[in-house]
Design an enzyme around this catalytic site. Sequence first.
Site, PDB file in Angstrom:
ATOM      1  N   CYS A 159     -12.460  -4.777   5.356  1.00  0.00           N
ATOM      2  CA  CYS A 159     -11.883  -5.377   6.558  1.00  0.00           C
ATOM      3  C   CYS A 159     -11.104  -6.622   6.152  1.00  0.00           C
ATOM      4  O   CYS A 159     -11.634  -7.506   5.482  1.00  0.00           O
ATOM      5  CB  CYS A 159     -12.967  -5.723   7.567  1.00  0.00           C
ATOM      6  SG  CYS A 159     -12.330  -6.539   9.064  1.00  0.00           S
ATOM      7  N   CYS A 215     -13.179  -2.155  12.953  1.00  0.00           N
ATOM      8  CA  CYS A 215     -14.315  -2.890  12.405  1.00  0.00           C
ATOM      9  C   CYS A 215     -15.186  -3.416  13.546  1.00  0.00           C
ATOM     10  O   CYS A 215     -14.719  -3.609  14.682  1.00  0.00           O
ATOM     11  CB  CYS A 215     -13.828  -4.040  11.522  1.00  0.00           C
ATOM     12  SG  CYS A 215     -15.161  -4.959  10.702  1.00  0.00           S
ATOM     13  N   GLU A 254      -1.650  -1.446  -6.178  1.00  0.00           N
ATOM     14  CA  GLU A 254      -2.863  -0.832  -6.722  1.00  0.00           C
ATOM     15  C   GLU A 254      -2.558  -0.069  -8.001  1.00  0.00           C
ATOM     16  O   GLU A 254      -1.453   0.460  -8.177  1.00  0.00           O
ATOM     17  CB  GLU A 254      -3.469   0.120  -5.695  1.00  0.00           C
ATOM     18  CG  GLU A 254      -4.157  -0.566  -4.533  1.00  0.00           C
ATOM     19  CD  GLU A 254      -4.760   0.440  -3.574  1.00  0.00           C
ATOM     20  OE1 GLU A 254      -5.993   0.509  -3.485  1.00  0.00           O
ATOM     21  OE2 GLU A 254      -3.993   1.156  -2.913  1.00  0.00           O
ATOM     22  N   ASP A 262       0.856  -1.181   0.000  1.00  0.00           N
ATOM     23  CA  ASP A 262       0.000   0.000   0.000  1.00  0.00           C
ATOM     24  C   ASP A 262       0.894   1.233   0.000  1.00  0.00           C
ATOM     25  O   ASP A 262       1.668   1.454   0.942  1.00  0.00           O
ATOM     26  CB  ASP A 262      -0.910   0.013   1.234  1.00  0.00           C
ATOM     27  CG  ASP A 262      -1.852   1.203   1.220  1.00  0.00           C
ATOM     28  OD1 ASP A 262      -2.779   1.210   0.410  1.00  0.00           O
ATOM     29  OD2 ASP A 262      -1.634   2.128   2.044  1.00  0.00           O
ATOM     30  N   CYS A 268     -16.229  -6.312  13.898  1.00  0.00           N
ATOM     31  CA  CYS A 268     -15.832  -7.663  14.299  1.00  0.00           C
ATOM     32  C   CYS A 268     -14.733  -7.657  15.359  1.00  0.00           C
ATOM     33  O   CYS A 268     -14.328  -8.723  15.848  1.00  0.00           O
ATOM     34  CB  CYS A 268     -15.362  -8.460  13.084  1.00  0.00           C
ATOM     35  SG  CYS A 268     -13.843  -7.851  12.325  1.00  0.00           S
ATOM     36  N   ASP A 303      -3.117   1.565   6.632  1.00  0.00           N
ATOM     37  CA  ASP A 303      -2.279   1.144   5.502  1.00  0.00           C
ATOM     38  C   ASP A 303      -1.962  -0.346   5.565  1.00  0.00           C
ATOM     39  O   ASP A 303      -1.912  -1.018   4.527  1.00  0.00           O
ATOM     40  CB  ASP A 303      -0.979   1.956   5.480  1.00  0.00           C
ATOM     41  CG  ASP A 303      -1.227   3.442   5.268  1.00  0.00           C
ATOM     42  OD1 ASP A 303      -2.286   3.779   4.691  1.00  0.00           O
ATOM     43  OD2 ASP A 303      -0.383   4.257   5.681  1.00  0.00           O
ATOM     44  N   CYS A 328     -12.979  -9.928   8.396  1.00  0.00           N
ATOM     45  CA  CYS A 328     -14.319 -10.446   8.119  1.00  0.00           C
ATOM     46  C   CYS A 328     -14.804 -10.144   6.703  1.00  0.00           C
ATOM     47  O   CYS A 328     -15.789 -10.735   6.248  1.00  0.00           O
ATOM     48  CB  CYS A 328     -15.318  -9.895   9.139  1.00  0.00           C
ATOM     49  SG  CYS A 328     -15.544  -8.100   9.031  1.00  0.00           S
TER      50      CYS A 328
END
Length: 363
Positions: A322, A341, A269, A185, A343, A350, A325
């Site tokens: 996430c 999150c 990316e 990232d 969860c 990052d 999950c």
Amino acid sequence: MLIGFKTEVKCNNKQKTLFFKHAGTARHAWNWGLGLTKQILDHNKDNLENKIKFPTAIDLHKWLVALVKPDNPWYYEVSKCAPQYALRDLRTAWDRSFKKIAKPPRFKKKGNGDSFTLDGSIEVIDHYKVKIPRIGIIRTYERLPFGVKPKSVTISLQADKWFISWKIEVETTQTPKSVDVVGIDLGVLKLATLSTGKVFEGEKSYKKYEKKLSRLQWLNRHKVIGSNNWRKAQVKITRLHRHIANIRKDTLHKLTTYLAKNHSKIVVEDLNVSGMLANRKLAKAVADMGFYEFRRQLEYKCKLYGSELIIADRWFPSSKLCSSCGVVKETLSLSDRVFNCECGVSLDRDLNASINLAHLAAS
């Protein structure tokens, strides 16, 4: 595969004069060809029935020999390759413009990116000497790849130093990889965060020298353009720009070499760098990191060291997803540096994005 080799030249005053003559001739040929091709395009717009065929590089060189050289005898003081390659590069630039890959070519200015290309009987005599037609033997500071016979060389000026470059054939090597898959990232605060947990800080060379650069430009504001003091100040400014760029390139080379040598699959990316540079609040920081140069280096180094480069889709929600999950958040502002999150997962934003990119390669 072919890779570029570039090194500084140790030249005397006679060789510097020859370099400037070749660069000036190449620039003159480029500007003449650009002016002519623009006239042809304007004529074709106004006369749709009597269009003139857009010239090839060979056509431009034939017209240059017939129309320009007789009126400019200094063309014969340099190698014919300098204007020939300039017109070839001009035609390539127009082709890229017609395909909407790049903007139309522009006129060149003296002292801004001076360079020229030569071919012929080029020979690397020993580890520190290169023999070039019409110029002679050139010495270098850096050790050269001996036994290589380049088909062509490009000599360019950066600030007050001349550099020579050519392409060399290298064999791809399969280095032992310690990590199978890694997600990367890229960011403005940190250059790269890996899914393995490693973080690489960017040097931020422009930010480091921004005040010094601004000071040099401020001192140069009232100097008479073209005077000796103005030229000296311009060289100082260009030297600092070169130093900033070299720091950035060195950081990216070390990072991309480490990634390609030690990882079998690398996921990055597909960033919209041009769109990011359009944001005036982020443009300076994005340009200082060098995202485009990072991907360019990573692409050829993965081929060189036998790694696989995977480009994630531009719309893949790596930051909002996430990594535990798989739930996608609806909103996530740039100020939120920790991903939380429902969860129970709480980790660096990052790092979460890089793990998601790694999962993408596995799936």
